[in-house]
Design an enzyme around this catalytic site. Structure first.
Site, short mmCIF file in Angstrom:
data_model
loop_
_atom_site.label_atom_id
_atom_site.label_comp_id
_atom_site.label_asym_id
_atom_site.label_seq_id
_atom_site.Cartn_x
_atom_site.Cartn_y
_atom_site.Cartn_z
N LYS A 31 -26.23 11.19 11.77
CA LYS A 31 -27.57 10.63 11.53
C LYS A 31 -28.07 9.86 12.75
CE LYS A 31 -27.21 10.42 6.52
NZ LYS A 31 -26.81 11.80 6.55
N LYS A 36 -13.18 7.92 19.82
CA LYS A 36 -13.40 6.49 20.10
C LYS A 36 -12.29 5.87 20.97
CE LYS A 36 -16.22 5.53 16.03
NZ LYS A 36 -16.51 4.60 14.94
N ALA A 82 -5.75 -0.39 7.23
CA ALA A 82 -5.23 -0.90 8.50
C ALA A 82 -5.28 0.19 9.58
CB ALA A 82 -3.79 -1.38 8.31
N GLY A 83 -6.23 1.11 9.43
CA GLY A 83 -6.42 2.15 10.44
C GLY A 83 -7.45 1.73 11.46
N GLY A 129 -21.75 1.59 3.05
CA GLY A 129 -21.85 1.29 4.47
C GLY A 129 -23.04 1.91 5.20
P1 ATR Z 1 -9.78 5.42 10.13
O1 ATR Z 1 -10.06 5.55 11.59
O2 ATR Z 1 -10.85 6.01 9.23
O3 ATR Z 1 -9.45 4.03 9.74
P2 ATR Z 1 -6.98 6.06 10.03
O4 ATR Z 1 -6.73 5.29 11.28
O5 ATR Z 1 -6.30 7.37 9.80
O6 ATR Z 1 -8.53 6.37 9.86
O7 ATR Z 1 -6.65 5.08 8.78
C1 ATR Z 1 -6.90 5.45 7.46
C2 ATR Z 1 -6.71 4.23 6.57
O8 ATR Z 1 -7.05 4.57 5.23
C3 ATR Z 1 -5.27 3.74 6.50
O9 ATR Z 1 -5.28 2.36 6.24
C4 ATR Z 1 -4.73 4.54 5.31
O10 ATR Z 1 -3.59 3.96 4.70
P3 ATR Z 1 -2.10 4.28 5.29
O11 ATR Z 1 -1.98 3.45 6.54
O12 ATR Z 1 -1.17 3.86 4.24
O13 ATR Z 1 -2.08 5.76 5.59
C5 ATR Z 1 -5.90 4.42 4.39
N1 ATR Z 1 -5.98 5.44 3.34
C6 ATR Z 1 -6.42 6.71 3.46
N2 ATR Z 1 -6.39 7.35 2.26
C7 ATR Z 1 -5.94 6.44 1.37
C8 ATR Z 1 -5.70 6.48 -0.03
N3 ATR Z 1 -5.92 7.58 -0.77
N4 ATR Z 1 -5.24 5.36 -0.64
C9 ATR Z 1 -5.02 4.24 0.09
N5 ATR Z 1 -5.23 4.14 1.42
C10 ATR Z 1 -5.68 5.22 2.05
#
Ligand code: ATR
Length: 267
Positions: free
Chosen positions: A15, A65, A127-128, A237
């Site tokens: 967007k 990024k 925490a990603g 968001g």
């Molecule tokens: P992003 O850049 O979008 O943050 P990422 O670095 O892959 O992507 O991180 C994804 C985040 O979403 C992580 O905190 C992940 O939890 P884990 O560290 O345990 O993998 C979380 N996440 C993704 N799918 C999830 C789900 N179904 N339930 C809980 N946490 C989820």
């Protein structure tokens, strides 16, 4: 040749061009903004070419990024701590400055919605990369932060990196029982898969404000769950997306655009 563009892959649903077109119209600033889909292994080549051919500013989205962070000659403090860059600017000395406007975009939106004030107890779920990008601006806004994550060690590691920047702790999912927050932010990628993080519903007993950094037309899975537990102060968001673009526009042109029109259009 575009002077400004968003780089990503995939990019066809972005967007950003629409938002920046609206900002240009509103401010009267010439700002031809394009959309560049970069082959996965060619970010550096593509962005170098863009700047060497007269490009002045770029937005960078998934999955580049971190590469943009490496590419920048200089970094803002918030980009440094985020470990990721979503906005690049060619400076007068030809050096490329890297910033991250995701976190400040979130804070601007939370302020617009009256969803945050200094001293609030804020729970960040995730925490990603996305979570990491919002931590420093949240701490600077005076929030008292708790980070929880499905994989607890990642939350602990994240918190460790920010321990000198404010009041921040990690908490495992099971330890959340009996804890209360003023604001809960879902910064996991779960909503994009129509899933939600498994967290105890007791943390919603005090009816906190709930924000999902993901957005879609209907309520996200996380916000739907919060609503079912009786929470009514909810937002996705979309505003954060628009504000991160507005802060990028301000970095490039020194003018902060108003988001009202484009927010209504995208809603
Ligand atoms: P992003 O850049 O979008 O943050 P990422 O670095 O892959 O992507 O991180 C994804 C985040 O979403 C992580 O905190 C992940 O939890 P884990 O560290 O345990 O993998 C979380 N996440 C993704 N799918 C999830 C789900 N179904 N339930 C809980 N946490 C989820």
């Amino acid at each position: 040749m575009f002077k400004f563009a968003v780089f990503g892959n995939p990019i066809n649903h972005s967007k950003s061009p629409l938002i920046h077109h609206e900002f240009a119209k509103q401010t009267g600033i010439k700002h031809n903004y394009g959309c560049i889909c970069v082959p996965i292994n060619e970010f550096k080549k593509s962005i170098s070419k863009f700047f060497s051919q007269g490009g002045l500013g770029a937005n960078v989205t998934l999955p580049f990024k971190q590469e943009a962070y490496q590419f920048a000659d200089e970094l803002s403090e918030r980009a440094y701590f985020a470990g990721a860059v979503n906005t690049l600017k060619k400076q007068n000395d030809n050096k490329i400055f890297g910033d991250n406007t995701d976190g400040i975009g979130l804070i601007s939106d939370l302020q617009r919605l009256n969803m945050i004030k200094a001293g609030d107890r804020v729970l960040v779920i995730g925490a990603g990369g996305a979570a990491r990008g919002i931590i420093l601006p949240l701490l600077l806004s005076g929030a008292i932060l708790t980070v929880t994550n499905r994989t607890n060690s990642r939350a602990q590691e994240l918190v460790y990196n920010f321990k000198y920047n404010g009041v921040i702790n990690s908490c495992s999912i099971s330890e959340l029982n009996g804890k209360y927050f003023d604001l809960i932010i879902n910064a996991t990628s779960s909503s994009s898969n129509k899933q939600m993080p498994i967290i105890p519903s007791s943390i919603l007993n005090n009816k906190p404000r709930c924000y999902d950094i993901f957005y879609q037309k209907e309520l996200t899975t996380f916000l739907y769950w919060c609503q079912k537990q009786g929470c009514n102060y909810l937002s996705d968001g979309l505003g954060m997306l628009i504000y991160q673009a507005a802060h990028a526009f301000q970095l490039w042109h020194g003018v902060m655009p108003n988001i009202t029109n484009i927010f209504k259009k995208l809603q």
